[in-house]
Design a protein around this motif. Sequence first.
Motif: not given
Length: 279
Positions: A141, A175, A203-205, A274, A276, A278
């Motif tokens: 990041a 997130k 979409r994920t962390l 990811i 946004w 995050p």
Amino acid sequence: MPAPERIPSRSLTDTELLTLLTEGAITVLGQVVGASNAVLHCTVAYDGEERTCAYKPVAGEQPLWDFPDGTLAQREAAAYEISRATGWDLVPPTVLREGPYGQGMVQLWIDGPEDGEDAPELLALVEGEEPGDGWKAVGFADVGEGKTALLVHADDARLRRLAVLDAVINNGDRKGGHLLPAPGGRLFGIDHGVTFNADDKLRTLLWGWAGEPLTEEALAVLGRLAAELAPDTALATRMAELITAAELEALRERVDGLLKGGVHPRPSGQWPPIPWPPV
């Protein structure tokens, strides 16, 4: 907005909580600031019991071009139904009902850990190229001034179950702020309005297990879920009330794909994996 005060109360079963959320009188206390859609902090009272809850009226939703069908509230309720079916109960009790500002989602408000309980560290930015013991790497990041740091999440069984659930419901917005530690060591995920799309939107962390074999527990849960989603079952009938026929078929295909592949999904490479921001 300050965190709501805890309301001392007896423990309720899931069925009692759902009845409270569905039938109870809603009192709006205020609005949660900073949310992209209307989120109201409320109490809900029924038969001598009262709890805090979040109420998200459909009237306060912003339209999304890539989610043209249904509503955020319907998909939030659908995510709860799937979470409940897994037996992991990773989504707080959630219902779709009429409220002070029309139909919306009403969800039990989750308090943080009790006094004396440590809140778990679930996400971190670390120096170096390796995550360290007890952590899984997500990616690098930008932290400003031309510097980068490694984004990591805890190698935690609760997070791993949530990663599986997100793959099932096709969560487009996992997130860090959507991870809620709760009393007794429990962990919940919230904000599931952008889920169940028929196209891949994950979409994920929580990419740390990407490509790794699913646990035996996860495979057993997915097997039961596949059976419960078969046509004409109670769960399939309920899901058909909340998402489109194409989305329901895509849900079945995702479950089958996870079972056949036996691994956690990898990013598709077609868009940023990811969300946004995050957090």
